[in-house]
Structures are given as C-alpha cells and as structure tokens.
Design a protein around this motif. Structure first.
Motif, PDB file in Angstrom:
ATOM      1  N   HIS A 122      97.982  -3.146  80.096  1.00 53.96           N
ATOM      2  CA  HIS A 122      97.193  -4.220  80.706  1.00 53.96           C
ATOM      3  C   HIS A 122      95.743  -4.139  80.237  1.00 53.96           C
ATOM      4  O   HIS A 122      95.124  -3.059  80.289  1.00 53.96           O
ATOM      5  CB  HIS A 122      97.232  -4.119  82.233  1.00 53.96           C
ATOM      6  N   PHE A 124      92.258  -6.119  81.094  1.00 50.66           N
ATOM      7  CA  PHE A 124      91.540  -7.084  81.920  1.00 50.66           C
ATOM      8  C   PHE A 124      90.100  -7.122  81.420  1.00 50.66           C
ATOM      9  O   PHE A 124      89.322  -6.197  81.649  1.00 50.66           O
ATOM     10  CB  PHE A 124      91.615  -6.676  83.389  1.00 50.66           C
ATOM     11  N   HIS A 126      86.622  -9.230  81.369  1.00 49.91           N
ATOM     12  CA  HIS A 126      85.740 -10.303  81.823  1.00 49.91           C
ATOM     13  C   HIS A 126      84.353 -10.050  81.248  1.00 49.91           C
ATOM     14  O   HIS A 126      84.136  -9.091  80.504  1.00 49.91           O
ATOM     15  CB  HIS A 126      85.721 -10.404  83.359  1.00 49.91           C
ATOM     16  N   VAL A 189      99.677  -7.055  78.081  1.00 52.54           N
ATOM     17  CA  VAL A 189      99.307  -8.128  79.000  1.00 52.54           C
ATOM     18  C   VAL A 189      97.792  -8.299  78.916  1.00 52.54           C
ATOM     19  O   VAL A 189      97.035  -7.392  79.271  1.00 52.54           O
ATOM     20  CB  VAL A 189      99.741  -7.814  80.446  1.00 52.54           C
ATOM     21  N   ARG A 191      94.357 -10.349  80.040  1.00 51.76           N
ATOM     22  CA  ARG A 191      93.851 -11.150  81.147  1.00 51.76           C
ATOM     23  C   ARG A 191      92.347 -11.316  80.985  1.00 51.76           C
ATOM     24  O   ARG A 191      91.630 -10.323  80.770  1.00 51.76           O
ATOM     25  CB  ARG A 191      94.169 -10.475  82.482  1.00 51.76           C
ATOM     26  N   GLY A 192      91.884 -12.530  81.076  1.00 53.99           N
ATOM     27  CA  GLY A 192      90.458 -12.806  80.931  1.00 53.99           C
ATOM     28  C   GLY A 192      90.098 -13.136  79.490  1.00 53.99           C
ATOM     29  O   GLY A 192      90.849 -12.853  78.540  1.00 53.99           O
ATOM     30  N   ARG A 197      88.766  -8.519  75.141  1.00 54.82           N
ATOM     31  CA  ARG A 197      90.080  -9.025  74.744  1.00 54.82           C
ATOM     32  C   ARG A 197      90.278  -8.881  73.240  1.00 54.82           C
ATOM     33  O   ARG A 197      91.303  -8.371  72.775  1.00 54.82           O
ATOM     34  CB  ARG A 197      90.201 -10.481  75.180  1.00 54.82           C
ATOM     35  N   ASP A 221      99.941 -13.439  78.412  1.00 53.48           N
ATOM     36  CA  ASP A 221      98.601 -13.726  78.927  1.00 53.48           C
ATOM     37  C   ASP A 221      98.695 -13.885  80.439  1.00 53.48           C
ATOM     38  O   ASP A 221      99.419 -14.749  80.933  1.00 53.48           O
ATOM     39  CB  ASP A 221      98.037 -15.000  78.287  1.00 53.48           C
ATOM     40  N   GLY A 222      97.953 -13.048  81.154  1.00 51.48           N
ATOM     41  CA  GLY A 222      97.972 -13.088  82.610  1.00 51.48           C
ATOM     42  C   GLY A 222      96.698 -13.627  83.213  1.00 51.48           C
ATOM     43  O   GLY A 222      96.377 -13.288  84.363  1.00 51.48           O
ATOM     44  N   THR A 223      95.977 -14.474  82.465  1.00 51.37           N
ATOM     45  CA  THR A 223      94.725 -15.030  82.970  1.00 51.37           C
ATOM     46  C   THR A 223      94.999 -15.998  84.118  1.00 51.37           C
ATOM     47  O   THR A 223      95.870 -16.871  84.014  1.00 51.37           O
ATOM     48  CB  THR A 223      93.962 -15.756  81.852  1.00 51.37           C
ATOM     49  N   ARG A 224      94.275 -15.835  85.193  1.00 51.31           N
ATOM     50  CA  ARG A 224      94.451 -16.692  86.358  1.00 51.31           C
ATOM     51  C   ARG A 224      93.642 -17.972  86.187  1.00 51.31           C
ATOM     52  O   ARG A 224      92.456 -17.918  85.865  1.00 51.31           O
ATOM     53  CB  ARG A 224      94.024 -15.948  87.629  1.00 51.31           C
TER      54      ARG A 224
END
Length: 239
Positions: A122, A124, A126, A189, A191-192, A197, A221-224
């Motif tokens: 994972h 993440f 940002h 995975v 995310r962001g 990234r 891709d697990g971006t919310r």
C-alpha cells in the motif's frame, strides 16, 4: 563424544531412577521434573518429542508384554538423554537448542490466510506526507512507515526525495527479512496523487525493486473520490 559431554551423560544416568514410573528428576540440566504419566504434552516442545518417540506404534495384534513396554520406556529415556546432551553442547557453542529449532519451525508454519490472496503493498501519497504499508494475505502488517520515520520534518515529508528514500528503505527491510522469498504474489495499491506516488513507482520499476517486480500480479488505485457530501461555501465575489 567429547569428555565433558560423556561426563554430563554419565551424571544424568546416575540421577535417573528407572524404578520410578511416574516422576523422574534431572537435576544436572534443569530444576524441573518430568512427569511421564501426564495425558497431554505440548507437541512443539522437547517433552512432546520424547513422548512421540517413546510411544509404541498401535497395531491390531495382541497386547505387548511387560518387557516390550519396558524397552519402549528405555528407548524414550535414551532419546531424552541424547537430546539433553545435544542441548548442553549447543548452549556451550552458542548454537540453537532443540526447543528453539522447533519454535522457529512453528513460526514458519504461521497461517497467512487464503492461498489465493496476495500480499499487498500500500502506498498512500498525499501532498503533506507518504505512507507505505506492506501486509500479509490475512491483512496483518509486515512493515508500516512514513517519511517522518526517516527524519524528514514539516514540508520536507511531502517531497519526492522523501518518498523515494522511504520506498527504498521499506524494500530493503523486506529483503533483510527474506520476505521476497516468502511472497508468492504481490498487489500494489496506490492511493492519492502526491509526489510519493511517482517515487514509489520508480523504485518498483528500478534496480531496488528487481526482487519484487516479477511477483506483482495486480496494480490497483484506492484513491477516495468525493461523491455528494456537504454543500460547499458560497464563492467570494469582488466588486
């Protein structure tokens, strides 16, 4: 066998009484006493090994005589003496004992979940920081770190260089733990949309990720994404 080992073995034979079927004490090696009449013993310990060694095989024939049962108990005690002597030599040479070896084998047989479930990498990322977590198929974390754990502070945690060093450090830790040999399949995975990234992708495609790259079977891709939510503020109008 060396002289110290034979002396310890002789002392062990002197302290063992074969006329006591229920309780036998071995003082030169341990202050505890071994009970032979206990119904259950731990299978991963030294006593469990001795019990399995001394237990006669079950057969459909007639019951064994007293001499045969005595020979079985004698074999069990001989195996106990041999393992205890080996453990004493291993301790003198700073080598793992019998119980430690069995403990490592039990750890190696840990249940990681379904066989079809992959390991997960994972990322993440940002704009303020980058977090990387590697999990087992049962979602248990192997390692979880952020750029702040490497000494980056304030605005430097969200930079490309911080994420690059973090990803390289995590992969190096996985190599040190031989996880690249234990992993069968790996899912990445992301995310962001921070700078971390791209940095993590460069590491996995570069020289540092050559041991894990061929195990990657899926990249997701697990971006919310926002959907609905509260009403936004009234826009400011000048003039």
């Amino acid at each position: 066998m060396s002289r110290p080992a034979s002396r310890l073995l002789a002392a062990t034979r002197a302290h063992i009484s074969y006329n006591q079927p229920t309780r036998q004490c071995i003082r030169p090696f341990s202050q505890t006493c071994i009970r032979q009449a206990e119904p259950e013993r731990p299978q991963g310990s030294l006593l469990g090994t001795i019990t399995r060694t001394s237990k006669p095989p079950q057969s459909a024939g007639p019951p064994r005589s007293g001499s045969q049962s005595g020979s079985q108990s004698g074999e069990g005690m001989a195996a106990l003496q041999r393992i205890l002597a080996q453990d004493s030599l291993a301790k003198a040479r700073n080598q793992p004992t019998h119980d430690q070896v069995l403990g490592e084998e039990n750890k190696a047989e840990e249940d990681w979940g379904p066989a079809f479930e992959p390991f997960h990498f994972h990322v993440f990322a940002h704009r303020h920081n980058t977090h990387i977590t590697v999990t087992k198929p049962n979602r248990g974390a192997i390692i979880s770190m952020s750029a702040g754990n490497l000494g980056f502070s304030n605005s430097k945690r969200g930079t490309y260089d911080a994420a690059y060093q973090l990803t390289a450090y995590v992969i190096d830790k996985l190599h040190q733990g031989n996880w690249h040999k234990k992993m069968t399949t790996l899912e990445v995975v992301l995310r962001g949309f921070g700078s971390g990234r791209e940095a993590a992708t460069k590491i996995l495609l570069g020289t540092e990720g050559r041991m894990l790259r061929h195990k990657i079977t899926k990249v997701s891709d697990g971006t919310r994404l926002k959907f609905g939510g509260t009403r936004s503020r009234k826009p400011r109008r000048l003039g």
